[in-house]
Motif scaffolding. Structure first.
Motif, PDB file in Angstrom:
ATOM      1  N   PRO A 159       0.826  -1.220   0.000  1.00  0.00           N
ATOM      2  CA  PRO A 159       0.000   0.000   0.000  1.00  0.00           C
ATOM      3  C   PRO A 159       0.854   1.262   0.000  1.00  0.00           C
ATOM      4  N   HIS A 160       0.431   2.261  -0.751  1.00  0.00           N
ATOM      5  CA  HIS A 160       1.115   3.544  -0.747  1.00  0.00           C
ATOM      6  C   HIS A 160       1.042   4.139   0.657  1.00  0.00           C
ATOM      7  N   PRO A 161       2.159   4.648   1.201  1.00  0.00           N
ATOM      8  CA  PRO A 161       2.158   5.121   2.596  1.00  0.00           C
ATOM      9  C   PRO A 161       1.158   6.234   2.888  1.00  0.00           C
ATOM     10  N   LYS A 162       0.777   7.009   1.873  1.00  0.00           N
ATOM     11  CA  LYS A 162      -0.149   8.125   2.099  1.00  0.00           C
ATOM     12  C   LYS A 162      -1.576   7.800   1.658  1.00  0.00           C
ATOM     13  N   THR A 163      -1.710   7.229   0.476  1.00  0.00           N
ATOM     14  CA  THR A 163      -3.055   7.007  -0.082  1.00  0.00           C
ATOM     15  C   THR A 163      -3.583   5.598   0.132  1.00  0.00           C
ATOM     16  N   GLY A 164      -2.666   4.650   0.389  1.00  0.00           N
ATOM     17  CA  GLY A 164      -3.078   3.255   0.527  1.00  0.00           C
ATOM     18  C   GLY A 164      -3.324   2.563  -0.795  1.00  0.00           C
ATOM     19  N   ALA A 165      -3.128   3.288  -1.908  1.00  0.00           N
ATOM     20  CA  ALA A 165      -3.360   2.708  -3.239  1.00  0.00           C
ATOM     21  C   ALA A 165      -2.331   1.634  -3.553  1.00  0.00           C
ATOM     22  N   ARG A 166      -2.738   0.667  -4.375  1.00  0.00           N
ATOM     23  CA  ARG A 166      -1.841  -0.412  -4.778  1.00  0.00           C
ATOM     24  C   ARG A 166      -1.765  -0.479  -6.300  1.00  0.00           C
ATOM     25  N   ILE A 167      -0.653  -1.053  -6.779  1.00  0.00           N
ATOM     26  CA  ILE A 167      -0.494  -1.343  -8.197  1.00  0.00           C
ATOM     27  C   ILE A 167      -0.629  -2.849  -8.378  1.00  0.00           C
ATOM     28  N   THR A 168      -1.473  -3.282  -9.304  1.00  0.00           N
ATOM     29  CA  THR A 168      -1.594  -4.701  -9.619  1.00  0.00           C
ATOM     30  C   THR A 168      -0.602  -5.039 -10.718  1.00  0.00           C
ATOM     31  N   TYR A 169       0.367  -5.909 -10.399  1.00  0.00           N
ATOM     32  CA  TYR A 169       1.413  -6.274 -11.352  1.00  0.00           C
ATOM     33  C   TYR A 169       0.985  -7.423 -12.269  1.00  0.00           C
ATOM     34  N   ALA A 170       0.273  -8.395 -11.700  1.00  0.00           N
ATOM     35  CA  ALA A 170      -0.124  -9.564 -12.481  1.00  0.00           C
ATOM     36  C   ALA A 170      -1.222 -10.320 -11.738  1.00  0.00           C
ATOM     37  N   LYS A 171      -1.950 -11.154 -12.489  1.00  0.00           N
ATOM     38  CA  LYS A 171      -2.936 -12.043 -11.897  1.00  0.00           C
ATOM     39  C   LYS A 171      -2.773 -13.432 -12.512  1.00  0.00           C
ATOM     40  N   SER A 172      -2.939 -14.457 -11.688  1.00  0.00           N
ATOM     41  CA  SER A 172      -2.838 -15.823 -12.198  1.00  0.00           C
ATOM     42  C   SER A 172      -4.018 -16.639 -11.705  1.00  0.00           C
ATOM     43  N   MET A 173      -4.325 -17.694 -12.432  1.00  0.00           N
ATOM     44  CA  MET A 173      -5.363 -18.633 -12.037  1.00  0.00           C
ATOM     45  C   MET A 173      -4.758 -20.035 -12.045  1.00  0.00           C
ATOM     46  N   SER A 174      -4.826 -20.711 -10.901  1.00  0.00           N
ATOM     47  CA  SER A 174      -4.299 -22.071 -10.770  1.00  0.00           C
ATOM     48  C   SER A 174      -5.443 -23.051 -10.559  1.00  0.00           C
ATOM     49  N   ARG A 175      -5.328 -24.204 -11.196  1.00  0.00           N
ATOM     50  CA  ARG A 175      -6.376 -25.229 -11.143  1.00  0.00           C
ATOM     51  C   ARG A 175      -5.860 -26.404 -10.312  1.00  0.00           C
ATOM     52  N   PHE A 176      -6.537 -26.674  -9.185  1.00  0.00           N
ATOM     53  CA  PHE A 176      -6.133 -27.721  -8.251  1.00  0.00           C
ATOM     54  C   PHE A 176      -7.182 -28.813  -8.169  1.00  0.00           C
ATOM     55  N   VAL A 177      -6.716 -30.026  -7.883  1.00  0.00           N
ATOM     56  CA  VAL A 177      -7.629 -31.131  -7.598  1.00  0.00           C
ATOM     57  C   VAL A 177      -7.255 -31.714  -6.238  1.00  0.00           C
ATOM     58  N   ILE A 178      -8.263 -32.095  -5.451  1.00  0.00           N
ATOM     59  CA  ILE A 178      -8.045 -32.706  -4.140  1.00  0.00           C
ATOM     60  C   ILE A 178      -7.963 -34.212  -4.337  1.00  0.00           C
ATOM     61  N   LYS A 179      -6.914 -34.831  -3.813  1.00  0.00           N
ATOM     62  CA  LYS A 179      -6.683 -36.260  -4.042  1.00  0.00           C
ATOM     63  C   LYS A 179      -6.472 -37.012  -2.722  1.00  0.00           C
ATOM     64  N   HIS A 180      -6.846 -38.274  -2.753  1.00  0.00           N
ATOM     65  CA  HIS A 180      -6.424 -39.220  -1.723  1.00  0.00           C
ATOM     66  C   HIS A 180      -5.922 -40.444  -2.478  1.00  0.00           C
TER      67      HIS A 180
END
Length: 276
Positions: A181-202
């Motif tokens: 967060p920006h120290p004064k405004t609290g604003a953020r920059i989004t650098y990247a987004k990812s989506m991961s696909r998981f499966v639950i296993k036994h």
């Protein structure tokens, strides 16, 4: 060389500790060359052999040891919404070993390394800790990425994880790379987004996500009642119900939520190809 070291993100106490080590280097080696060598080691410490494995495997090993020693955790998931009430964050820095030579910013390959650190713990904490069945695991099925802005050299940044949705087999997890967060405004920059696909296993058996969530106590309407039922079930009972082998046993009183959820916004998930 000491002036150069003072400008690097190296604690002064660490530099002082290195002085006795420098004395072990033959006196024939020029002092500036000694400092340059140790500076090179320090700024690339996160790339040493074994560091990646320790960071990835270490937390899981500590958890398994705690379980074997009998440690118990309160189930904070009871009555919660799995899509809205659970996120995790972790902070990283764009170190010299993680940045490319020409652009002075985080290299594309480093995004995948950072994801290795956060995806497994997120998936595990989402459903794994609450029922603690021996042999439960998660497997990564795929990852997609949207690169939006460069992460500057030496910048501190944060990864935030949340569950986007799930179908009959897969959990879809979004990880956002963002600035602090920006120290004064609290604003953020989004650098990247990812989506991961998981499966639950036994083992080789796949656990449907909706069953895992019901067993874990999620859901405002039935979560507390489901969790009360689960407390009376053995590990064998839980596993047989999870994989659908025992519909008439103790788990028959568990009320499941939607089999699929959150998929209506799938076209806007990271990595999806937008057709004009």
């Amino acid at each position: 060389m000491s002036a150069l070291l003072s400008k690097l993100p190296i604690p002064a106490a660490l530099i002082e500790r290195l002085r006795p080590v420098l004395a072990l280097v033959p006196s024939s080696v020029p002092r500036p060359l000694k400092w340059a060598f140790f500076a090179l080691l320090i700024i690339n410490a996160d790339a040493f052999p074994g560091v990646w494995h320790l960071r990835i495997i270490g937390p899981l090993m500590r958890y398994q040891l705690a379980v074997k020693l009998g440690k118990k955790w309160a189930n904070w998931r009871v009555g919660k919404d799995e899509l809205l009430d659970f996120t995790t964050t972790r902070t990283f820095r764009a170190t010299p070993s993680s940045c490319d030579t020409f652009g002075a910013h985080t290299s594309n390959s480093e995004y995948a390394v950072c994801l290795d650190h956060v995806r497994g713990p997120f998936a595990f904490e989402l459903v794994g800790e609450a029922y603690g069945i021996v042999g439960m695991s998660f497997a990564l099925g795929g990852t997609s990425m949207d690169f939006l802005r460069e992460i500057p050299f030496l910048a501190k940044f944060e990864l935030c994880n949340k569950l986007l949705g799930y179908d009959r087999k897969w959990l879809y997890i979004e990880t956002t790379f963002r600035s602090m967060p920006h120290p004064k405004t609290g604003a953020r920059i989004t650098y990247a987004k990812s989506m991961s696909r998981f499966v639950i296993k036994h083992g080789r058996r796949t656990v449907p996500p909706y069953r895992a969530f019901a067993l874990t106590g999620y859901g405002a309407e039935h979560g507390a009642k489901n969790w009360a039922v689960v407390q009376q079930m053995s590990q064998k009972d839980k596993l047989r119900w999870l994989v659908g082998d025992d519909e008439q046993g103790k788990g028959s009183a568990i009320v499941c939520g939607p089999v699929e959820r959150g998929l209506e916004d799938r076209a806007d998930w990271p990595g999806q190809v937008k057709v004009a």
